[in-house]
Design an enzyme around this catalytic site. Structure first.
Site, PDB file in Angstrom:
ATOM      1  N   PHE A 184      24.685  14.912  -6.795  1.00  0.00           N
ATOM      2  CA  PHE A 184      24.176  14.288  -5.588  1.00  0.00           C
ATOM      3  C   PHE A 184      22.838  13.618  -5.820  1.00  0.00           C
ATOM      4  CE2 PHE A 184      26.534  18.114  -3.825  1.00  0.00           C
ATOM      5  CZ  PHE A 184      27.726  17.405  -3.746  1.00  0.00           C
ATOM      6  N   TRP A 219      24.427  11.480   2.676  1.00  0.00           N
ATOM      7  CA  TRP A 219      23.479  11.692   1.578  1.00  0.00           C
ATOM      8  C   TRP A 219      24.139  12.476   0.449  1.00  0.00           C
ATOM      9  CZ3 TRP A 219      21.645  16.127  -0.771  1.00  0.00           C
ATOM     10  CH2 TRP A 219      20.541  15.986  -1.617  1.00  0.00           C
ATOM     11  N   HIS A 220      25.019  13.417   0.813  1.00  0.00           N
ATOM     12  CA  HIS A 220      25.627  14.270  -0.208  1.00  0.00           C
ATOM     13  C   HIS A 220      26.612  13.530  -1.087  1.00  0.00           C
ATOM     14  CE1 HIS A 220      23.889  17.602   2.107  1.00  0.00           C
ATOM     15  NE2 HIS A 220      24.079  18.320   1.025  1.00  0.00           N
ATOM     16  N   GLY A 221      27.236  12.487  -0.601  1.00  0.00           N
ATOM     17  CA  GLY A 221      28.165  11.792  -1.472  1.00  0.00           C
ATOM     18  C   GLY A 221      28.990  10.759  -0.750  1.00  0.00           C
TER      19      GLY A 221
END
Length: 502
Positions: free
Chosen positions: A502, A325-327
Protein backbone atom coordinates in the site's frame (compact mmCIF):
# COMPACT_ATOMS: atom_id res chain seq x y z
CA UNK A 1 14.60 -4.90 2.71
CA UNK A 2 12.49 -6.77 5.24
CA UNK A 3 12.57 -6.28 9.03
CA UNK A 4 12.17 -10.06 9.38
CA UNK A 5 15.18 -10.89 7.19
CA UNK A 6 18.52 -12.06 8.59
CA UNK A 7 20.24 -9.42 6.46
CA UNK A 8 18.38 -6.62 8.23
CA UNK A 9 18.74 -8.02 11.75
CA UNK A 10 22.38 -9.12 11.65
CA UNK A 11 23.96 -6.93 8.97
CA UNK A 12 22.10 -3.74 8.07
CA UNK A 13 20.86 -2.66 11.51
CA UNK A 14 24.18 -3.22 13.39
CA UNK A 15 26.17 -1.43 10.67
CA UNK A 16 23.82 1.56 10.51
CA UNK A 17 23.54 1.81 14.29
CA UNK A 18 27.33 1.63 14.66
CA UNK A 19 27.87 4.25 11.96
CA UNK A 20 25.30 6.55 13.52
CA UNK A 21 26.91 6.27 16.96
CA UNK A 22 30.32 7.11 15.50
CA UNK A 23 28.98 10.14 13.61
CA UNK A 24 26.34 11.20 16.14
CA UNK A 25 28.11 14.41 17.20
CA UNK A 26 28.98 15.53 13.68
CA UNK A 27 27.01 17.15 10.87
CA UNK A 28 27.54 13.98 8.84
CA UNK A 29 25.14 11.97 11.03
CA UNK A 30 22.02 12.88 9.06
CA UNK A 31 23.82 12.45 5.74
CA UNK A 32 24.77 8.94 6.83
CA UNK A 33 21.22 8.18 8.03
CA UNK A 34 19.77 9.51 4.78
CA UNK A 35 22.06 7.32 2.67
CA UNK A 36 21.27 4.30 4.85
CA UNK A 37 17.53 4.94 4.52
CA UNK A 38 17.79 5.33 0.75
CA UNK A 39 19.74 2.06 0.54
CA UNK A 40 17.14 0.35 2.75
CA UNK A 41 14.35 1.51 0.45
CA UNK A 42 16.03 1.21 -2.92
CA UNK A 43 18.04 -1.99 -2.49
CA UNK A 44 15.33 -4.16 -4.04
CA UNK A 45 14.82 -1.81 -7.03
CA UNK A 46 16.70 1.47 -7.35
CA UNK A 47 14.08 3.06 -9.60
CA UNK A 48 11.79 3.26 -6.53
CA UNK A 49 13.87 6.28 -5.53
CA UNK A 50 12.72 8.33 -8.54
CA UNK A 51 9.07 8.92 -7.48
CA UNK A 52 10.27 9.26 -3.89
CA UNK A 53 12.60 12.15 -4.77
CA UNK A 54 10.01 13.79 -7.02
CA UNK A 55 7.45 13.82 -4.21
CA UNK A 56 9.88 14.89 -1.50
CA UNK A 57 11.64 17.66 -3.42
CA UNK A 58 8.43 19.18 -4.80
CA UNK A 59 7.09 19.57 -1.28
CA UNK A 60 10.41 20.80 0.11
CA UNK A 61 10.64 23.70 -2.34
CA UNK A 62 6.91 24.49 -2.29
CA UNK A 63 7.10 24.63 1.50
CA UNK A 64 9.82 27.29 1.20
CA UNK A 65 7.73 29.31 -1.27
CA UNK A 66 4.57 29.12 0.85
CA UNK A 67 6.45 30.31 3.93
CA UNK A 68 8.08 33.15 2.01
CA UNK A 69 4.81 34.61 0.69
CA UNK A 70 2.21 36.74 2.44
CA UNK A 71 -0.21 36.59 -0.50
CA UNK A 72 -2.92 34.13 0.61
CA UNK A 73 -4.12 33.47 -2.93
CA UNK A 74 -0.59 32.67 -4.10
CA UNK A 75 0.01 30.47 -1.06
CA UNK A 76 -3.20 28.58 -1.81
CA UNK A 77 -2.20 28.05 -5.43
CA UNK A 78 1.14 26.65 -4.30
CA UNK A 79 -0.61 24.26 -1.92
CA UNK A 80 -2.88 23.10 -4.74
CA UNK A 81 0.19 22.44 -6.91
CA UNK A 82 1.66 20.33 -4.11
CA UNK A 83 -1.53 18.34 -3.57
CA UNK A 84 -2.14 17.79 -7.30
CA UNK A 85 1.47 16.73 -7.90
CA UNK A 86 1.45 14.31 -4.96
CA UNK A 87 -1.94 12.76 -5.65
CA UNK A 88 -1.30 12.75 -9.39
CA UNK A 89 1.91 10.77 -9.03
CA UNK A 90 0.28 8.43 -6.51
CA UNK A 91 -2.69 7.88 -8.83
CA UNK A 92 -0.52 7.09 -11.86
CA UNK A 93 1.29 4.31 -10.04
CA UNK A 94 -1.57 3.04 -7.91
CA UNK A 95 -4.75 3.43 -9.93
CA UNK A 96 -3.84 3.81 -13.63
CA UNK A 97 -3.54 0.05 -14.19
CA UNK A 98 -6.85 -0.70 -12.52
CA UNK A 99 -8.77 2.09 -14.30
CA UNK A 100 -7.34 1.47 -17.76
CA UNK A 101 -7.91 -2.30 -17.44
CA UNK A 102 -11.56 -1.75 -16.54
CA UNK A 103 -12.00 0.79 -19.33
CA UNK A 104 -10.37 -1.56 -21.85
CA UNK A 105 -12.70 -4.38 -20.77
CA UNK A 106 -15.74 -2.10 -21.10
CA UNK A 107 -14.73 -0.85 -24.59
CA UNK A 108 -13.73 -4.24 -25.99
CA UNK A 109 -17.34 -5.33 -26.87
CA UNK A 110 -17.64 -2.12 -28.89
CA UNK A 111 -14.60 -3.06 -30.95
CA UNK A 112 -12.48 -0.32 -29.40
CA UNK A 113 -9.03 -1.31 -28.22
CA UNK A 114 -7.29 0.60 -25.47
CA UNK A 115 -3.82 0.09 -24.02
CA UNK A 116 -3.58 -0.90 -20.37
CA UNK A 117 -1.09 1.04 -18.27
CA UNK A 118 0.67 -1.48 -16.04
CA UNK A 119 3.19 0.12 -13.71
CA UNK A 120 4.90 -1.60 -10.80
CA UNK A 121 3.80 -0.03 -7.52
CA UNK A 122 6.70 1.40 -5.50
CA UNK A 123 6.46 0.21 -1.89
CA UNK A 124 5.42 2.83 0.66
CA UNK A 125 4.29 5.37 -1.94
CA UNK A 126 0.98 5.90 -0.09
CA UNK A 127 2.81 6.39 3.21
CA UNK A 128 5.50 8.84 2.15
CA UNK A 129 3.06 10.75 -0.08
CA UNK A 130 0.72 11.46 2.85
CA UNK A 131 3.64 12.27 5.11
CA UNK A 132 5.13 14.71 2.63
CA UNK A 133 1.75 16.31 1.90
CA UNK A 134 1.17 16.98 5.59
CA UNK A 135 4.42 19.01 5.60
CA UNK A 136 3.18 21.55 3.03
CA UNK A 137 -0.36 21.60 4.44
CA UNK A 138 0.93 22.41 7.93
CA UNK A 139 3.16 25.16 6.53
CA UNK A 140 0.19 26.60 4.62
CA UNK A 141 -1.87 26.55 7.83
CA UNK A 142 1.03 28.33 9.60
CA UNK A 143 1.25 25.43 12.06
CA UNK A 144 4.85 24.59 11.13
CA UNK A 145 7.83 26.44 9.70
CA UNK A 146 9.81 24.78 6.91
CA UNK A 147 13.36 23.56 7.46
CA UNK A 148 15.98 25.07 5.16
CA UNK A 149 18.33 22.09 5.32
CA UNK A 150 17.29 19.65 2.59
CA UNK A 151 19.22 16.80 4.25
CA UNK A 152 17.21 17.16 7.44
CA UNK A 153 14.00 17.26 5.43
CA UNK A 154 14.86 14.22 3.31
CA UNK A 155 15.88 12.39 6.48
CA UNK A 156 12.40 13.06 7.84
CA UNK A 157 10.63 11.70 4.76
CA UNK A 158 12.94 8.69 4.33
CA UNK A 159 13.71 7.67 7.96
CA UNK A 160 13.99 3.93 7.38
CA UNK A 161 12.28 2.44 10.48
CA UNK A 162 8.87 3.80 9.47
CA UNK A 163 9.41 4.53 5.75
CA UNK A 164 7.74 1.50 4.20
CA UNK A 165 4.65 0.96 6.37
CA UNK A 166 4.38 3.81 8.80
CA UNK A 167 3.39 5.15 11.18
CA UNK A 168 2.71 8.25 9.09
CA UNK A 169 4.55 10.92 11.06
CA UNK A 170 3.97 14.68 10.95
CA UNK A 171 6.94 16.94 10.33
CA UNK A 172 6.33 18.82 13.58
CA UNK A 173 6.68 15.58 15.55
CA UNK A 174 9.60 13.91 13.75
CA UNK A 175 11.69 16.52 11.91
CA UNK A 176 12.88 18.37 15.05
CA UNK A 177 14.00 15.04 16.53
CA UNK A 178 16.02 14.15 13.45
CA UNK A 179 17.50 17.62 12.97
CA UNK A 180 18.80 17.79 16.55
CA UNK A 181 21.77 15.96 18.04
CA UNK A 182 20.13 13.33 20.19
CA UNK A 183 21.53 11.97 23.47
CA UNK A 184 22.49 8.33 23.67
CA UNK A 185 19.53 6.17 24.71
CA UNK A 186 19.76 4.89 28.28
CA UNK A 187 20.22 1.15 29.01
CA UNK A 188 16.54 1.00 30.01
CA UNK A 189 15.47 2.52 26.68
CA UNK A 190 17.75 0.15 24.75
CA UNK A 191 16.44 -2.94 26.56
CA UNK A 192 12.85 -1.81 25.98
CA UNK A 193 13.60 -1.15 22.30
CA UNK A 194 15.17 -4.58 21.83
CA UNK A 195 12.14 -6.16 23.48
CA UNK A 196 9.86 -4.29 21.06
CA UNK A 197 11.88 -5.66 18.14
CA UNK A 198 11.77 -9.20 19.55
CA UNK A 199 8.04 -9.03 20.23
CA UNK A 200 7.38 -7.59 16.77
CA UNK A 201 9.37 -10.40 15.15
CA UNK A 202 7.29 -12.92 17.16
CA UNK A 203 4.07 -11.23 16.04
CA UNK A 204 5.19 -11.33 12.41
CA UNK A 205 6.93 -14.68 11.98
CA UNK A 206 4.97 -16.82 14.45
CA UNK A 207 1.51 -15.27 14.53
CA UNK A 208 0.88 -13.28 11.34
CA UNK A 209 2.67 -15.66 8.98
CA UNK A 210 0.96 -18.74 10.42
CA UNK A 211 -2.43 -17.03 10.27
CA UNK A 212 -1.52 -16.24 6.68
CA UNK A 213 -0.87 -19.93 6.08
CA UNK A 214 -4.40 -20.72 7.27
CA UNK A 215 -5.80 -18.03 4.95
CA UNK A 216 -3.86 -19.56 2.04
CA UNK A 217 -5.24 -23.02 2.84
CA UNK A 218 -8.77 -21.60 2.88
CA UNK A 219 -8.31 -19.91 -0.48
CA UNK A 220 -6.83 -23.11 -1.88
CA UNK A 221 -10.00 -25.00 -1.02
CA UNK A 222 -11.95 -22.41 -3.02
CA UNK A 223 -9.69 -22.82 -6.04
CA UNK A 224 -10.24 -26.59 -5.79
CA UNK A 225 -13.96 -26.00 -6.13
CA UNK A 226 -15.01 -26.87 -2.57
CA UNK A 227 -15.59 -24.69 0.47
CA UNK A 228 -16.69 -26.79 3.49
CA UNK A 229 -19.26 -25.40 5.90
CA UNK A 230 -17.65 -22.92 8.27
CA UNK A 231 -14.40 -22.56 6.33
CA UNK A 232 -15.37 -19.00 5.42
CA UNK A 233 -15.57 -18.19 9.12
CA UNK A 234 -12.03 -19.54 9.61
CA UNK A 235 -10.94 -17.39 6.67
CA UNK A 236 -12.43 -14.25 8.23
CA UNK A 237 -10.97 -14.86 11.69
CA UNK A 238 -7.56 -15.87 10.34
CA UNK A 239 -7.20 -12.83 8.08
CA UNK A 240 -8.44 -10.45 10.79
CA UNK A 241 -5.70 -11.77 13.07
CA UNK A 242 -3.12 -11.95 10.28
CA UNK A 243 -3.47 -8.34 9.16
CA UNK A 244 -3.52 -7.08 12.75
CA UNK A 245 -0.47 -9.06 13.90
CA UNK A 246 1.38 -8.30 10.65
CA UNK A 247 0.80 -4.55 10.66
CA UNK A 248 1.16 -4.15 14.42
CA UNK A 249 4.41 -6.13 14.21
CA UNK A 250 5.85 -3.71 11.65
CA UNK A 251 4.83 -0.70 13.74
CA UNK A 252 6.25 -2.25 16.93
CA UNK A 253 9.58 -3.10 15.27
CA UNK A 254 9.71 0.39 13.74
CA UNK A 255 9.20 1.99 17.16
CA UNK A 256 11.86 -0.23 18.70
CA UNK A 257 14.43 0.41 15.96
CA UNK A 258 13.78 4.18 16.07
CA UNK A 259 14.38 4.23 19.83
CA UNK A 260 17.86 2.78 19.28
CA UNK A 261 18.58 5.98 17.34
CA UNK A 262 17.04 8.19 20.02
CA UNK A 263 13.84 8.82 18.03
CA UNK A 264 10.28 8.36 19.30
CA UNK A 265 7.64 7.30 16.78
CA UNK A 266 3.95 7.49 17.54
CA UNK A 267 1.99 4.41 18.55
CA UNK A 268 0.00 3.06 15.59
CA UNK A 269 -2.18 0.46 17.33
CA UNK A 270 -3.89 0.14 20.69
CA UNK A 271 -5.68 -3.24 21.06
CA UNK A 272 -8.22 -2.37 18.31
CA UNK A 273 -10.23 -5.59 18.54
CA UNK A 274 -11.44 -4.60 22.00
CA UNK A 275 -13.36 -1.67 20.53
CA UNK A 276 -17.08 -1.48 21.21
CA UNK A 277 -17.94 0.66 18.17
CA UNK A 278 -16.41 1.80 14.85
CA UNK A 279 -15.44 5.27 16.13
CA UNK A 280 -13.39 3.69 18.90
CA UNK A 281 -11.91 1.18 16.44
CA UNK A 282 -10.51 3.96 14.28
CA UNK A 283 -8.87 5.57 17.31
CA UNK A 284 -7.09 2.24 17.93
CA UNK A 285 -6.37 0.89 14.42
CA UNK A 286 -3.74 2.45 12.12
CA UNK A 287 -3.88 5.52 14.33
CA UNK A 288 -1.50 7.57 12.19
CA UNK A 289 -3.71 7.16 9.09
CA UNK A 290 -7.02 7.70 10.88
CA UNK A 291 -5.74 10.91 12.52
CA UNK A 292 -4.31 12.05 9.16
CA UNK A 293 -7.69 11.53 7.48
CA UNK A 294 -9.41 13.29 10.37
CA UNK A 295 -7.12 16.35 10.34
CA UNK A 296 -6.61 16.76 6.60
CA UNK A 297 -9.88 15.47 5.15
CA UNK A 298 -12.77 15.02 7.60
CA UNK A 299 -12.36 18.32 9.47
CA UNK A 300 -11.71 20.41 6.29
CA UNK A 301 -14.89 18.86 4.80
CA UNK A 302 -16.74 20.31 7.79
CA UNK A 303 -16.42 17.51 10.33
CA UNK A 304 -19.48 17.45 12.57
CA UNK A 305 -20.15 21.19 12.33
CA UNK A 306 -22.89 21.22 9.68
CA UNK A 307 -25.66 19.14 11.22
CA UNK A 308 -26.42 15.43 11.13
CA UNK A 309 -26.65 14.95 7.36
CA UNK A 310 -23.40 16.84 6.69
CA UNK A 311 -21.62 14.87 9.41
CA UNK A 312 -22.76 11.54 7.99
CA UNK A 313 -21.79 12.65 4.49
CA UNK A 314 -18.32 13.67 5.68
CA UNK A 315 -17.86 10.36 7.46
CA UNK A 316 -18.76 8.43 4.33
CA UNK A 317 -16.48 10.50 2.06
CA UNK A 318 -13.60 10.07 4.49
CA UNK A 319 -14.01 6.30 4.72
CA UNK A 320 -14.45 5.89 0.96
CA UNK A 321 -11.19 7.73 0.36
CA UNK A 322 -9.59 5.77 3.20
CA UNK A 323 -10.58 2.57 1.43
CA UNK A 324 -9.23 3.89 -1.88
CA UNK A 325 -5.94 4.82 -0.15
CA UNK A 326 -5.42 1.13 0.61
CA UNK A 327 -5.49 0.03 -2.99
CA UNK A 328 -6.97 -0.05 -6.47
CA UNK A 329 -10.03 -2.22 -6.78
CA UNK A 330 -13.74 -2.22 -6.19
CA UNK A 331 -13.47 -4.26 -3.00
CA UNK A 332 -11.25 -1.65 -1.31
CA UNK A 333 -13.91 0.95 -2.05
CA UNK A 334 -16.63 -1.42 -0.80
CA UNK A 335 -14.58 -1.99 2.37
CA UNK A 336 -14.33 1.78 2.90
CA UNK A 337 -18.08 2.22 2.24
CA UNK A 338 -18.82 -0.63 4.65
CA UNK A 339 -16.91 1.07 7.46
CA UNK A 340 -18.55 4.37 6.55
CA UNK A 341 -21.95 2.72 6.93
CA UNK A 342 -20.90 1.26 10.29
CA UNK A 343 -19.89 4.72 11.50
CA UNK A 344 -23.25 6.10 10.35
CA UNK A 345 -25.21 3.20 11.89
CA UNK A 346 -23.56 3.50 15.29
CA UNK A 347 -23.94 7.28 15.25
CA UNK A 348 -27.68 7.01 14.54
CA UNK A 349 -28.25 3.89 16.67
CA UNK A 350 -25.62 3.69 19.44
CA UNK A 351 -25.85 -0.08 19.90
CA UNK A 352 -22.90 -0.31 22.27
CA UNK A 353 -24.17 2.45 24.55
CA UNK A 354 -27.57 0.75 24.79
CA UNK A 355 -26.00 -2.62 25.67
CA UNK A 356 -23.61 -1.18 28.22
CA UNK A 357 -26.29 0.94 29.92
CA UNK A 358 -28.68 -2.04 30.13
CA UNK A 359 -26.26 -4.89 30.86
CA UNK A 360 -23.14 -3.31 32.38
CA UNK A 361 -19.91 -5.29 31.94
CA UNK A 362 -21.73 -8.09 30.14
CA UNK A 363 -23.13 -5.55 27.68
CA UNK A 364 -19.61 -4.25 27.07
CA UNK A 365 -18.39 -7.80 26.37
CA UNK A 366 -21.27 -8.31 23.93
CA UNK A 367 -20.47 -4.96 22.27
CA UNK A 368 -16.83 -5.97 21.81
CA UNK A 369 -17.75 -9.37 20.35
CA UNK A 370 -20.38 -7.83 18.08
CA UNK A 371 -18.07 -5.21 16.63
CA UNK A 372 -15.20 -7.71 16.29
CA UNK A 373 -17.39 -9.83 14.04
CA UNK A 374 -18.50 -6.78 12.08
CA UNK A 375 -14.82 -5.92 11.57
CA UNK A 376 -14.11 -9.52 10.47
CA UNK A 377 -16.85 -9.24 7.86
CA UNK A 378 -15.19 -6.08 6.60
CA UNK A 379 -11.84 -7.88 6.32
CA UNK A 380 -13.45 -10.43 4.01
CA UNK A 381 -14.26 -7.57 1.61
CA UNK A 382 -10.68 -6.33 2.03
CA UNK A 383 -8.92 -9.66 1.37
CA UNK A 384 -11.19 -11.77 -0.82
CA UNK A 385 -11.21 -11.57 -4.60
CA UNK A 386 -14.58 -11.29 -6.38
CA UNK A 387 -14.33 -15.01 -7.26
CA UNK A 388 -13.72 -15.95 -3.61
CA UNK A 389 -16.28 -13.73 -1.91
CA UNK A 390 -19.48 -15.67 -2.65
CA UNK A 391 -18.04 -19.11 -1.74
CA UNK A 392 -16.76 -17.66 1.53
CA UNK A 393 -20.14 -16.15 2.44
CA UNK A 394 -21.97 -19.36 1.44
CA UNK A 395 -19.61 -21.36 3.65
CA UNK A 396 -20.36 -19.10 6.63
CA UNK A 397 -24.12 -19.36 6.01
CA UNK A 398 -23.86 -23.18 5.77
CA UNK A 399 -22.24 -23.61 9.20
CA UNK A 400 -25.44 -23.31 11.34
CA UNK A 401 -27.18 -25.80 9.06
CA UNK A 402 -24.30 -28.28 9.35
CA UNK A 403 -24.31 -28.01 13.15
CA UNK A 404 -28.08 -28.37 13.25
CA UNK A 405 -27.94 -31.46 11.01
CA UNK A 406 -25.27 -33.07 13.22
CA UNK A 407 -27.34 -32.46 16.35
CA UNK A 408 -30.57 -33.62 14.70
CA UNK A 409 -28.92 -36.86 13.60
CA UNK A 410 -27.89 -37.72 17.13
CA UNK A 411 -31.05 -36.53 18.85
CA UNK A 412 -33.57 -38.15 16.53
CA UNK A 413 -36.03 -40.03 18.76
CA UNK A 414 -33.89 -39.46 21.89
CA UNK A 415 -34.12 -37.19 24.88
CA UNK A 416 -31.60 -34.43 25.46
CA UNK A 417 -28.42 -35.35 27.36
CA UNK A 418 -24.79 -34.19 27.54
CA UNK A 419 -23.64 -37.48 26.00
CA UNK A 420 -25.83 -36.95 22.95
CA UNK A 421 -24.51 -33.42 22.43
CA UNK A 422 -20.94 -34.76 22.74
CA UNK A 423 -21.66 -37.40 20.11
CA UNK A 424 -23.21 -34.72 17.91
CA UNK A 425 -20.06 -32.59 18.25
CA UNK A 426 -17.84 -35.58 17.38
CA UNK A 427 -20.06 -36.39 14.42
CA UNK A 428 -19.83 -32.82 13.17
CA UNK A 429 -16.03 -32.82 13.51
CA UNK A 430 -15.67 -36.14 11.65
CA UNK A 431 -17.89 -34.96 8.82
CA UNK A 432 -16.17 -31.54 8.69
CA UNK A 433 -12.60 -32.54 9.52
CA UNK A 434 -10.99 -29.75 7.47
CA UNK A 435 -12.97 -27.09 9.35
CA UNK A 436 -12.07 -28.69 12.70
CA UNK A 437 -8.36 -28.97 11.83
CA UNK A 438 -8.12 -25.35 10.68
CA UNK A 439 -10.09 -24.23 13.74
CA UNK A 440 -7.62 -25.93 16.09
CA UNK A 441 -4.67 -24.34 14.28
CA UNK A 442 -6.37 -20.95 14.43
CA UNK A 443 -6.99 -21.25 18.17
CA UNK A 444 -3.39 -22.38 18.81
CA UNK A 445 -1.89 -19.23 17.34
CA UNK A 446 -4.73 -16.95 18.47
CA UNK A 447 -4.07 -17.78 22.13
CA UNK A 448 -0.82 -15.76 22.56
CA UNK A 449 -2.27 -12.91 20.47
CA UNK A 450 -5.38 -12.74 22.66
CA UNK A 451 -3.48 -13.10 25.97
CA UNK A 452 -0.99 -10.32 25.21
CA UNK A 453 -3.72 -8.02 23.91
CA UNK A 454 -5.94 -8.63 26.95
CA UNK A 455 -3.00 -7.72 29.22
CA UNK A 456 -2.31 -4.56 27.22
CA UNK A 457 -6.00 -3.62 26.95
CA UNK A 458 -6.53 -3.86 30.71
CA UNK A 459 -3.61 -1.46 31.24
CA UNK A 460 -4.44 0.93 28.42
CA UNK A 461 -1.33 0.24 26.34
CA UNK A 462 0.30 -2.31 24.06
CA UNK A 463 1.93 -5.36 25.58
CA UNK A 464 5.55 -4.34 24.69
CA UNK A 465 5.05 -1.04 26.55
CA UNK A 466 4.77 -3.03 29.79
CA UNK A 467 8.33 -4.35 29.60
CA UNK A 468 9.77 -1.72 31.94
CA UNK A 469 7.12 -2.52 34.59
CA UNK A 470 7.80 -6.28 34.63
CA UNK A 471 9.92 -7.84 37.40
CA UNK A 472 13.23 -9.26 36.16
CA UNK A 473 12.10 -12.88 36.35
CA UNK A 474 9.00 -12.17 34.25
CA UNK A 475 11.05 -10.29 31.66
CA UNK A 476 13.39 -13.26 31.41
CA UNK A 477 10.50 -15.72 31.09
CA UNK A 478 8.76 -13.69 28.37
CA UNK A 479 12.01 -13.22 26.40
CA UNK A 480 12.71 -16.98 26.54
CA UNK A 481 9.16 -17.80 25.41
CA UNK A 482 9.37 -15.33 22.53
CA UNK A 483 12.81 -16.56 21.46
CA UNK A 484 11.91 -20.25 21.45
CA UNK A 485 8.54 -19.46 19.89
CA UNK A 486 10.36 -17.84 16.96
CA UNK A 487 12.90 -20.67 16.84
CA UNK A 488 10.38 -23.52 16.67
CA UNK A 489 7.09 -22.03 15.41
CA UNK A 490 8.05 -19.29 12.94
CA UNK A 491 7.41 -19.90 9.25
CA UNK A 492 10.81 -20.15 7.61
CA UNK A 493 10.16 -18.07 4.51
CA UNK A 494 10.57 -14.31 4.93
CA UNK A 495 7.02 -13.24 4.07
CA UNK A 496 6.59 -9.63 3.05
CA UNK A 497 4.61 -7.37 5.36
CA UNK A 498 1.05 -6.93 4.05
CA UNK A 499 1.13 -3.13 4.08
CA UNK A 500 4.20 -3.04 1.82
CA UNK A 501 1.62 -3.32 -0.98
CA UNK A 502 0.00 0.00 0.00
Amino acid sequence: MQFNSLTFIFVFLPIVLGGYLLLRKTRCANVFMLLASLYFYGSSAWWYLAPFFVTALIDFFIGQLIEGSQDDRYRKRLLIVSIVANLGLLSVFKYAGWLTADMAAALAPLGISMPVIALALPPAISFYTFQSMSYTIDIYRREFKPYRNVIDYLSFVSFFPHLVAGPIMRARDLLPQLAAMRPLPSPAVVSGALFMILFGLFQKTVLADNFGGIVELCTRTISNGSMPAGMGLIFGYAFALQIYCDFAAYSTIARGVARLFGVELMRNFLTPYFSTNPSEFWTRWHISLSTWLRDYLYIPLGGNRGGTFATLRNLMITMLLGGLWHGAGAFFIIWGAYHGLLLILYRLVPIDRFLIERLGWFGKAVSILLFFHLACLGWIFFRATPAEFLPIMKSIAALPHAINDAIATQLAGSSLSPALFLRAAIGFILSNWAFAAYAWGLMLFALPAVITDVIGWRRGCEFPDLFSTMPWWLRSLVIVLLFYGILFLARREANEFIYFAF
